[in-house]
Every structure is written in C-alpha cells, then in structure tokens.
Design an enzyme around this catalytic site. Structure first.
Site, PDB file in Angstrom:
ATOM      1  N   ASP A  94       0.800  -1.232   0.000  1.00 37.61           N
ATOM      2  CA  ASP A  94       0.000   0.000   0.000  1.00 37.61           C
ATOM      3  C   ASP A  94       0.828   1.275   0.000  1.00 37.61           C
ATOM      4  O   ASP A  94       0.298   2.353   0.252  1.00 37.61           O
ATOM      5  CB  ASP A  94      -0.935   0.002   1.210  1.00 37.61           C
ATOM      6  CG  ASP A  94      -0.171   0.103   2.527  1.00 37.61           C
ATOM      7  OD1 ASP A  94       0.971  -0.373   2.595  1.00 37.61           O
ATOM      8  OD2 ASP A  94      -0.732   0.661   3.484  1.00 37.61           O
ATOM      9  N   GLU A  95       2.119   1.194  -0.318  1.00 39.47           N
ATOM     10  CA  GLU A  95       2.952   2.382  -0.232  1.00 39.47           C
ATOM     11  C   GLU A  95       4.108   2.282  -1.219  1.00 39.47           C
ATOM     12  O   GLU A  95       4.652   1.203  -1.449  1.00 39.47           O
ATOM     13  CB  GLU A  95       3.494   2.519   1.195  1.00 39.47           C
ATOM     14  CG  GLU A  95       4.195   3.833   1.476  1.00 39.47           C
ATOM     15  CD  GLU A  95       4.508   3.978   2.952  1.00 39.47           C
ATOM     16  OE1 GLU A  95       4.843   5.109   3.355  1.00 39.47           O
ATOM     17  OE2 GLU A  95       4.426   2.984   3.700  1.00 39.47           O
TER      18      GLU A  95
END
Length: 346
Positions: A94-95
C-alpha cells in the site's frame, strides 16, 4: 493508502462502513494487521495484540484478512503509478516512492501529479490515498503523514530545516518508539534538539544509525528511488488459535508449513542457501535457528528434514508456541550457481 486493508473491507462490505474495524486476529488472540480510522480513535494500531485492541475498543469488529484481494488492488494501484513514471519503488502493498522529476505526461508540478494519482485511485477503486511531496525520500515520506487521511502535503527545500526543527522526534521516519524514548531521556524531544548533537556523539550513542540521524534532521537524504527491489527471503508461517506445548504437534504443523513454503519457492522460481525456523512464544518473545548450506536447496525433502532438525535444536519442549514459521534466504535462481563438486581427495 489510508488504512489499506481495513478500507478495502469497508468498501466491499457496507455493514462495516463507519465502524471500528480490525483486520486480523480475534477478540481472544492474534495481532491486528490493520485498523480503520474509526478504530484508531480508540488507540487501536496495527501490530497490536487483538486482546488489547478489544480492551481499548469493545465494539471493534474483527475480520479475517483477504490478502489475495489486497494484492490484486495493489497491482491496480501500481498500474496508475506507471501511467506517470517508471521510477516506482514499492515499500509494501500500500505504499511506494515515485520519482516524477521526468514524468510521462510532462506535468511540471509534482503536487499536481500527486493530486491526479489520488483522484484516479478514488475514481477507479473507491479508496483514499494520501501523498507527500518533497525533494528526497525521507521528506516525502514525512510529508505523507501530515494530512492523513485523504490529503497531501509538500515540504519545499527552503522550508525543510525549519520544519524538521519543530517536528517531534517520534514523527521522524526511521525513529521507532524505543529509540524515541531513549532520545527523550537524553533531552531530545524535537528536531532542533537532535540538531544540536555532533555526529561523533550520535555515533557513540546510537551506533551506525547516528550518521543517518545527523543527516535527516538537516533534510539530507541522497537515496535514489529504486525501480526494482530484489526479494530477500521467502517464508511461510502459522499462528495458532491456542498455544502448542506438544512437540509432536509442532512437528506436524512444521511439515504443513514446509509444504506451503515449497509451493511458494516453486512459484517464485527461486531457492535459497539459508533455512531459518522461528518460534514465537505466548508472550510474543521470538526464537530463531538458522543454517546456511553450500548450494541452493533443491528439493522439498531436504527443506523438511533440515527444518525439523532446526526445530529440535531450538529445544521446543521448553516453549508454549503461538506461531511457527520457516523461511529461506540467500536467494538465487536454480541453475545460475556453480554446480561443480569439489574434487575428492580419496
């Protein structure tokens, strides 16, 4: 991404929207993998024991993780990133870091690029993302937390040092809770306090990371965005609903874990030279045992037998086990290493 796993669950299951949600664990045991912002208001955080999360927020809803869904969404998000630049360095599902100095759309504003990416993620996936914009990785990461959730912030070069001087020490990326507590005992509460320490004193007190602290408080980070990150290990593990003290049951579970790991090894088309077996006790204390071999591990039976041997060397009869795991590292692709045997002298 904002509360990535929990946000996907709330998106896909309307009855969870607006409610405190924890992905992973249960009321009795386990660990929170992600918490919704509604749960975070009560102090629930990722990596927190589920029982503690329940005590902090009795109305919390625990839901099982769906990692295959999270991975699929992550792939879709990365496709949006690649519309703008090929210099994408994922940190997790997610990053990611993006270097947009030269971008595919010829947009002159990094702030505008971040805004467009966030809007596309929301339009296509119905999820919120936050962004940080600056001239290096450390500052961009720091900026990404300023206006969460669903916001973005920029730290300009001329603003960096003044901003960092006022930043609480626990909000510096790379300074965890333990180090922050140690710093506070030494009178370091904000960046300006850290900035007063000479590099020699930082090295003496914090070891090799002292140099890192010296530079980041001055806004210096020369790391480039690496478009491809090499995988360091492949692993499999299982957390048990009840602690296990029976050694024979540990062996049986380890065999199943080895089966799962071998499937992952085959799918990755990689193997490794180091096997590590880990045990996590009921009190979360971790114990590991590793062994490195001369060549890549080439069959499941060897992996299984060596894993069982390492388990025995950990003296498992002395533990109440909540988690068992096996991993391999020192990775390489089969067939790429020198397979010649040493000349026998007899």
């Amino acid at each position: 991404m904002d509360a990535f796993f929990a946000s996907i669950e709330q998106r896909d299951f309307p009855h969870l929207r607006g409610k405190p949600v924890a992905v992973g664990g249960s009321r009795e045991r386990g660990v929170v993998a992600a918490a919704s912002y509604e749960a975070r208001k009560f102090g629930v955080k990722s990596a927190m024991p589920s029982a503690l999360a329940y005590r902090k927020c009795p109305q919390i809803i625990f839901t099982r993780p769906r990692f295959h869904v999270y991975k699929d969404v992550s792939v879709q998000i990365k496709k949006i990133f690649y519309e703008y630049t090929d210099l994408v360095e994922p940190l997790s599902l997610d990053e990611a870091y993006l270097d947009v100095t030269e971008n595919k759309k010829g947009i002159q504003s990094a702030t505008q690029i971040a805004l467009e990416i966030r809007e596309k993620i929301n339009d296509k996936l119905n999820l919120n993302a936050s962004a940080g914009i600056s001239y290096n990785k450390f500052l961009a990461k720091t900026a990404s937390d300023i206006n969460k959730p669903n916001g973005q912030a920029i730290i300009l070069p001329e603003e960096a040092e003044a901003f960092l001087e006022q930043l609480p020490i626990e909000r510096f990326y790379g300074i965890g809770n333990v180090t922050a507590d140690k710093m506070k005992k030494l009178g370091i509460y904000k960046g300006k306090d850290l900035k007063n320490w000479p590099i020699e004193h930082l090295n003496d007190t914090f070891g090799s990371t002292g140099k890192y602290y010296f530079h980041i408080v001055r806004g210096i980070d020369n790391r480039k965005v690496k478009a491809h990150r090499e995988r360091k290990s492949i692993g499999a593990e299982r957390t048990f609903s009840k602690d296990i003290a029976d050694v024979q049951k540990m062996r049986e579970h380890l065999l199943k874990i080895a089966d799962i790991l071998w499937d992952r090894i085959l799918k990755s088309n990689k193997s490794g030279k180091t096997i590590t077996v880990k045990i996590k006790q009921h009190d979360f204390e971790m114990h590991t045992k590793s062994r490195t071999y001369a060549t890549l591990i080439k069959n499941k039976s060897f992996l299984t037998e060596e894993s069982l041997t390492l388990l025995e060397e950990l003296n498992p009869q002395t533990f109440n086990v909540r988690l068992l795991g096996i991993s391999i590292s020192n990775l390489g692709e089969p067939g790429t290493e020198n397979e010649s045997e040493q000349l026998k002298l007899f």
